[in-house]
Design a protein around this motif. Structure first.
Motif, short mmCIF file in Angstrom:
data_model
loop_
_atom_site.label_atom_id
_atom_site.label_comp_id
_atom_site.label_asym_id
_atom_site.label_seq_id
_atom_site.Cartn_x
_atom_site.Cartn_y
_atom_site.Cartn_z
N THR A 154 57.48 36.59 44.93
CA THR A 154 56.13 36.62 45.56
C THR A 154 56.21 38.26 46.25
OG1 THR A 154 57.13 34.35 46.38
CG2 THR A 154 55.39 35.92 47.79
N PHE A 155 56.57 38.91 46.31
CA PHE A 155 55.89 40.20 47.05
C PHE A 155 55.44 40.18 45.36
CE2 PHE A 155 59.14 41.55 50.81
CZ PHE A 155 58.94 39.63 51.81
N ASP A 156 55.79 40.33 44.14
CA ASP A 156 55.19 40.93 43.06
C ASP A 156 54.24 40.30 42.89
OD1 ASP A 156 57.01 43.18 42.09
OD2 ASP A 156 58.16 41.24 41.07
N GLU A 157 54.01 39.08 43.33
CA GLU A 157 53.04 38.02 42.78
C GLU A 157 51.29 38.65 44.62
OE1 GLU A 157 54.17 34.06 41.74
OE2 GLU A 157 53.71 34.08 43.67
N VAL A 158 52.26 38.66 45.88
CA VAL A 158 50.62 39.63 46.23
C VAL A 158 50.80 41.04 45.57
CG1 VAL A 158 50.96 40.21 48.91
CG2 VAL A 158 51.99 37.83 47.70
N LEU A 159 51.23 41.91 45.64
CA LEU A 159 51.32 42.97 45.11
C LEU A 159 50.47 43.20 44.07
CD1 LEU A 159 54.22 45.03 46.22
CD2 LEU A 159 51.99 45.44 47.47
N GLU A 160 50.62 42.41 43.35
CA GLU A 160 49.81 42.03 42.03
C GLU A 160 48.12 41.85 42.14
OE1 GLU A 160 49.30 39.69 37.47
OE2 GLU A 160 50.93 40.51 38.81
N GLY A 161 48.04 40.72 42.51
CA GLY A 161 46.90 40.17 43.42
C GLY A 161 45.86 41.50 44.05
N LEU A 162 46.61 42.02 45.33
CA LEU A 162 46.45 43.38 46.17
C LEU A 162 45.40 44.25 44.99
CD1 LEU A 162 45.79 44.42 48.96
CD2 LEU A 162 47.93 45.79 48.45
N ASP A 163 46.81 44.84 43.80
CA ASP A 163 46.11 45.46 43.29
C ASP A 163 45.13 45.05 42.04
OD1 ASP A 163 46.06 47.99 41.49
OD2 ASP A 163 48.22 47.42 40.50
N SER A 164 44.73 44.07 42.29
CA SER A 164 43.13 43.51 40.88
C SER A 164 42.37 42.73 42.36
CB SER A 164 44.50 41.82 40.39
OG SER A 164 45.14 41.69 40.30
N TYR A 165 42.60 42.68 43.33
CA TYR A 165 41.56 43.14 44.31
C TYR A 165 40.49 43.78 44.73
CZ TYR A 165 38.34 41.65 48.19
OH TYR A 165 37.87 41.25 48.80
N VAL A 166 41.91 45.09 44.82
CA VAL A 166 41.54 45.88 45.40
C VAL A 166 40.48 46.53 44.30
CG1 VAL A 166 42.06 48.49 45.50
CG2 VAL A 166 43.54 47.32 46.74
N HIS A 167 40.27 46.34 42.86
CA HIS A 167 39.86 46.94 41.71
C HIS A 167 38.94 46.49 41.78
CE1 HIS A 167 44.07 49.18 40.55
NE2 HIS A 167 42.60 50.19 40.60
N THR A 168 38.08 44.84 42.63
CA THR A 168 36.98 44.37 42.49
C THR A 168 36.36 44.85 43.05
OG1 THR A 168 37.60 42.88 43.94
CG2 THR A 168 38.02 42.36 41.66
N LEU A 169 36.79 45.54 44.21
CA LEU A 169 35.14 46.49 45.25
C LEU A 169 34.89 47.71 44.52
CD1 LEU A 169 38.54 46.47 47.96
CD2 LEU A 169 36.78 44.89 47.13
N GLU A 170 33.27 47.52 45.18
CA GLU A 170 32.95 48.92 44.79
C GLU A 170 33.45 49.71 46.14
OE1 GLU A 170 27.83 49.98 44.95
OE2 GLU A 170 28.52 48.43 43.39
N THR A 171 33.70 51.10 45.37
CA THR A 171 33.68 51.96 46.39
C THR A 171 32.38 52.83 46.55
OG1 THR A 171 35.24 53.30 44.94
CG2 THR A 171 35.78 51.76 45.89
N PRO A 172 32.61 54.03 47.05
CA PRO A 172 31.49 54.94 47.44
C PRO A 172 31.06 55.22 46.48
CG PRO A 172 32.19 54.71 49.41
CD PRO A 172 33.53 53.77 48.50
N ALA A 173 32.43 55.65 46.14
CA ALA A 173 32.15 56.86 44.79
C ALA A 173 32.10 56.60 43.42
CB ALA A 173 33.65 57.98 44.30
N GLN A 174 32.11 54.63 43.33
CA GLN A 174 31.91 54.18 42.25
C GLN A 174 30.11 53.83 42.30
OE1 GLN A 174 34.94 51.03 42.59
NE2 GLN A 174 35.84 51.99 40.47
N SER A 175 29.44 53.84 43.50
CA SER A 175 28.01 52.74 43.62
C SER A 175 27.11 54.03 43.60
CB SER A 175 28.03 52.78 45.27
OG SER A 175 28.08 54.01 46.32
N GLY A 176 27.62 54.89 43.00
CA GLY A 176 26.97 56.68 42.73
C GLY A 176 25.38 56.15 42.98
#
Length: 176
Positions: A154-176
């Motif tokens: 379960t922790f593996d699934e949650v952390l994998e989901g967190l990893d994937s979700y974080v990469h869908t966010l637009e960070t200020p450096a990417q919005s340039g």
């Protein structure tokens, strides 16, 4: 995936058990700055955004985050749990007490979530559960033979989901 079945991006910390309390811990490094990862984790009511086992989640009592924040999670299988933050260190982590474990065979479950910067672009997240099963000696046996591995999965699934979700966010450096 390694030949032994472990994922090299994870650190599996050995399960421990003392006086009926079992401890399981999983660590994962995520390719994102700590501030971004913490921002997602600190949205306590938003756990359904990255936890594949939760269909909906919302704050039901207390503040949105920090000590006293309490969320209800409706699980994929239709069950529900309720969790409250009991300890909180901004930008670093928090401890969650399961105030209602739903149908799970647990007397108690406390989960620590810790975030630390590996370098400027990578963050390590560690999830550690300290749980006590129901059913006395039979519960202890179930915990050793089945529940510890289920917590790890379960922790593996949650952390994998967190990893994937974080990469869908637009960070200020990417919005340039």
């Amino acid at each position: 995936m390694c030949a032994d079945g472990t994922d090299p991006s994870h650190t599996y910390i050995r399960s421990q058990c003392s006086i009926g309390v079992h401890t399981v811990s999983v660590r994962r490094e995520i390719d994102a700055p700590r501030e971004v990862v913490w921002g997602v984790l600190d949205d306590f009511g938003g756990v359904a955004k990255y936890n594949p086992n939760v269909t909906t989640s919302s704050i039901v009592a207390g503040p949105e985050s920090g000590p006293g924040a309490t969320r209800e999670c409706v699980l994929r299988d239709g069950g529900r749990i309720e969790e409250e933050i009991t300890e909180y260190v901004p930008d670093t982590g928090y401890t969650v007490n399961f105030t209602d474990v739903g149908k799970f065979p647990l007397r108690e479950n406390v989960v620590d979530i810790h975030v630390e910067s590996v370098d400027g672009t990578r963050t390590a997240v560690t999830m550690t559960s300290h749980f006590r099963p129901k059913f006395g000696p039979l519960g202890w046996l179930l915990a050793k033979t089945m529940m510890e591995s289920k917590f790890r999965d379960t922790f593996d699934e949650v952390l994998e989901g967190l990893d994937s979700y974080v990469h869908t966010l637009e960070t200020p450096a990417q919005s340039g």
